[in-house]
Design an enzyme around this catalytic site. Structure first.
Site, PDB file in Angstrom:
ATOM      1  N   HIS A 218      -7.967-116.729 -14.783  1.00  0.00           N
ATOM      2  CA  HIS A 218      -8.295-115.367 -14.344  1.00  0.00           C
ATOM      3  C   HIS A 218      -7.136-114.383 -14.475  1.00  0.00           C
ATOM      4  O   HIS A 218      -7.292-113.204 -14.214  1.00  0.00           O
ATOM      5  CB  HIS A 218      -8.877-115.372 -12.927  1.00  0.00           C
ATOM      6  CG  HIS A 218      -7.905-115.604 -11.815  1.00  0.00           C
ATOM      7  ND1 HIS A 218      -7.384-114.582 -11.075  1.00  0.00           N
ATOM      8  CD2 HIS A 218      -7.372-116.742 -11.312  1.00  0.00           C
ATOM      9  CE1 HIS A 218      -6.572-115.079 -10.143  1.00  0.00           C
ATOM     10  NE2 HIS A 218      -6.553-116.391 -10.277  1.00  0.00           N
TER      11      HIS A 218
ATOM     12  N   THR B 158     -18.355-133.026 -12.151  1.00  0.00           N
ATOM     13  CA  THR B 158     -18.985-132.431 -13.330  1.00  0.00           C
ATOM     14  C   THR B 158     -18.218-131.184 -13.751  1.00  0.00           C
ATOM     15  O   THR B 158     -17.903-130.333 -12.919  1.00  0.00           O
ATOM     16  CB  THR B 158     -20.455-132.096 -13.020  1.00  0.00           C
ATOM     17  OG1 THR B 158     -21.101-133.308 -12.643  1.00  0.00           O
ATOM     18  CG2 THR B 158     -21.155-131.486 -14.235  1.00  0.00           C
TER      19      THR B 158
ATOM     20  N   GLY C 205      -4.737-122.332 -11.215  1.00  0.00           N
ATOM     21  CA  GLY C 205      -3.289-122.533 -11.181  1.00  0.00           C
ATOM     22  C   GLY C 205      -2.845-123.309  -9.953  1.00  0.00           C
ATOM     23  O   GLY C 205      -1.974-124.180 -10.032  1.00  0.00           O
TER      24      GLY C 205
ATOM     25  N   CYS D 259      -1.555-113.360  -2.198  1.00  0.00           N
ATOM     26  CA  CYS D 259      -1.758-114.502  -1.322  1.00  0.00           C
ATOM     27  C   CYS D 259      -0.953-114.354  -0.044  1.00  0.00           C
ATOM     28  O   CYS D 259      -1.251-114.954   0.967  1.00  0.00           O
ATOM     29  CB  CYS D 259      -1.330-115.786  -2.030  1.00  0.00           C
ATOM     30  SG  CYS D 259      -1.684-115.769  -3.766  1.00  0.00           S
TER      31      CYS D 259
HETATM   32  C1  LIG Z   1      -1.986-116.569  -9.593  1.00  0.00           C
HETATM   33  C2  LIG Z   1      -0.894-117.564  -9.596  1.00  0.00           C
HETATM   34  C3  LIG Z   1      -1.126-118.892  -9.216  1.00  0.00           C
HETATM   35  C4  LIG Z   1      -2.456-119.364  -8.680  1.00  0.00           C
HETATM   36  O1  LIG Z   1      -3.441-119.439  -9.647  1.00  0.00           O
HETATM   37  P1  LIG Z   1      -4.982-119.523  -9.181  1.00  0.00           P
HETATM   38  O2  LIG Z   1      -5.737-119.781 -10.440  1.00  0.00           O
HETATM   39  O3  LIG Z   1      -5.303-118.207  -8.552  1.00  0.00           O
HETATM   40  O4  LIG Z   1      -5.087-120.648  -8.217  1.00  0.00           O
HETATM   41  C5  LIG Z   1      -0.078-119.783  -9.297  1.00  0.00           C
HETATM   42  N1  LIG Z   1       1.123-119.398  -9.732  1.00  0.00           N
HETATM   43  C6  LIG Z   1       1.395-118.135 -10.103  1.00  0.00           C
HETATM   44  C7  LIG Z   1       2.741-117.778 -10.605  1.00  0.00           C
HETATM   45  C8  LIG Z   1       0.391-117.177 -10.040  1.00  0.00           C
HETATM   46  O5  LIG Z   1       0.666-115.918 -10.400  1.00  0.00           O
END
Ligand SMILES: *Cc1c(COP(=O)(O)O)cnc(C)c1O
Length: 398
Positions: free
Chosen positions: A196, A232, A66, A320
């Site tokens: 995830h 890749t 994400g 985070c």
């Molecule tokens: C978890 C999350 C992300 C980040 O995604 P990752 O795959 O962990 O980098 C971004 N935006 C929101 C709203 C999230 O909940």
């Protein structure tokens, strides 16, 4: 009780991935037949993921998750539209993957408008319309908030963006597991998803880029992802992601119903059993599994540690931001005073949680919060004063 942070990989996804580590480890870019099979599996996974948001396979670009998808959408549009303008509109309650990218763009000459939200966490469409300028190139508003679960009116936002000829990006990482997404109906041009958060492996996600949207490549190198994102491909992760997404879509209705029932039970129990507690966010426009409370007179961080000693995993704010001493930017944006923001706790439910677990967690919470309040000097005096002045809206906003 922390499914918004991450989820376990479904056994079916692991099973689907496994052959791609040894029997089928070929590089999809190789020309011989053995590797071609991988290329086909990769494209099949892309088609499944495209279908999950009613997009075309060629509009799905794999990323490392994400965060990368958010970075690409913002920096990419900033770069490709720089001649048209340098103004971007977003909100104060975005994930840091958006907010910190915006800070970075500000350092490079871009102007960002951060829309405020109401007490439920919803942006006001009039604010959005008022913020649009002739040099606005992008609107980025998250579909669902990761801390308080608020669902934004994405369709209406998309309509406004389209009317003004402005690109519209949405971070749909939290919304994707439970909300039906049809990119055409929502008029989104770019959309971020992560694997995830839907019981897929970590380190994989995608950015949907609508056909015709001009955006430069994000990583330079080989010709993978149509020269847009070199390197890749992470074939096993992509296969696992698609399997998890396929199952998530199949089970969406039941999961949503179950999570929502557990959420409502938890909210009702906590508000009934633990005084001086407030539900943060909207009860109606809310992710099915999200609960976020502020407990007056206690620190969320301390409650988290006490719950952890009972092997209950919860969160204050987002994972985070957990190491930062600042109170959550989302809770500040909905107008919570620092004291209540520090006293907040997020519990996010998933399909494997049970009613029994919810009742157990509420019991533990009640005991921990009660004990902590007793130890707080002056608690009873403050409580009586506040009771007289009725200063806390107990049930929060509906
Ligand atoms: C978890 C999350 C992300 C980040 O995604 P990752 O795959 O962990 O980098 C971004 N935006 C929101 C709203 C999230 O909940």
């Amino acid at each position: 009780m922390d499914h918004a942070s991450t989820t376990a990989v479904r056994p079916e996804a692991v099973e689907a991935m496994t052959p791609f580590f040894y029997e089928k480890f070929g590089n999809p870019s190789s020309v011989y037949g053995y590797a071609m099979e991988n290329k086909q599996a990769l494209e099949q996974a892309r088609a499944v993921l495209a279908e999950s948001i009613h997009a075309k396979p060629e509009e799905i670009y794999f990323t490392s998750g994400g965060t990368e998808a958010d970075n690409w959408a913002l920096k990419g549009i900033a770069e490709s539209c720089f001649k048209k303008g340098n103004h971007i509109i977003t909100t104060k309650i975005e994930h840091h993957a958006i907010l910190h990218t915006c800070n970075y763009l500000e350092q490079h000459g871009f102007k960002i408008t951060y829309l405020g939200v109401d007490e439920m966490g919803l942006i006001r469409l009039e604010d959005l319309k008022a913020a649009i300028r002739s040099d606005t190139i992008l609107i980025s508003v998250m579909a669902a908030n990761n801390e308080i679960g608020t669902l934004q009116p994405i369709k209406e936002i998309g309509k406004i963006a389209k009317e003004h000829g402005i690109y519209f990006h949405t971070d749909a990482v939290q919304a994707y597991p439970t909300q039906e997404i049809r990119v055409d109906e929502l008029s989104v041009d770019l959309l971020s998803v992560s694997s995830h958060k839907i019981n897929g492996p970590k380190g994989i996600g995608f950015l949907y880029i609508r056909t015709g949207v001009k955006i430069p490549p994000y990583i330079h190198g080989g010709a993978q992802e149509k020269n847009m994102r070199a390197g890749t491909e992470n074939v096993p992760a992509i296969i696992g992601f698609a399997k998890a997404a396929e199952l998530a879509m199949k089970t969406r209705k039941e999961r949503t119903k179950k999570e929502k029932a557990l959420r409502e039970l938890m909210i009702d129990l906590v508000l009934k059993e633990i005084p001086y507690t407030r539900l943060n966010g909207s009860r109606k426009y809310r992710l099915p599994g999200n609960v976020n409370f502020s407990f007056q007179f206690v620190e969320g961080e301390s409650v988290l540690i006490m719950l952890d000693m009972k092997n209950i995993c919860v969160s204050t704010g987002s994972a985070c931001a957990a190491s930062s001493p600042e109170p959550s930017h989302v809770l500040k944006a909905i107008g919570l005073p620092d004291e209540l923001a520090y006293g907040s706790l997020r519990l996010t439910l998933g399909e494997e949680n049970t009613e029994e677990e919810v009742r157990y967690v509420v019991e533990q919470l009640k005991e921990i919060v009660g004990e902590m309040r007793k130890k707080m000097p002056g608690y009873e005096r403050i409580r009586d004063y506040q009771q007289e002045n009725n200063s806390l809206n107990q049930s929060g906003y509906q």
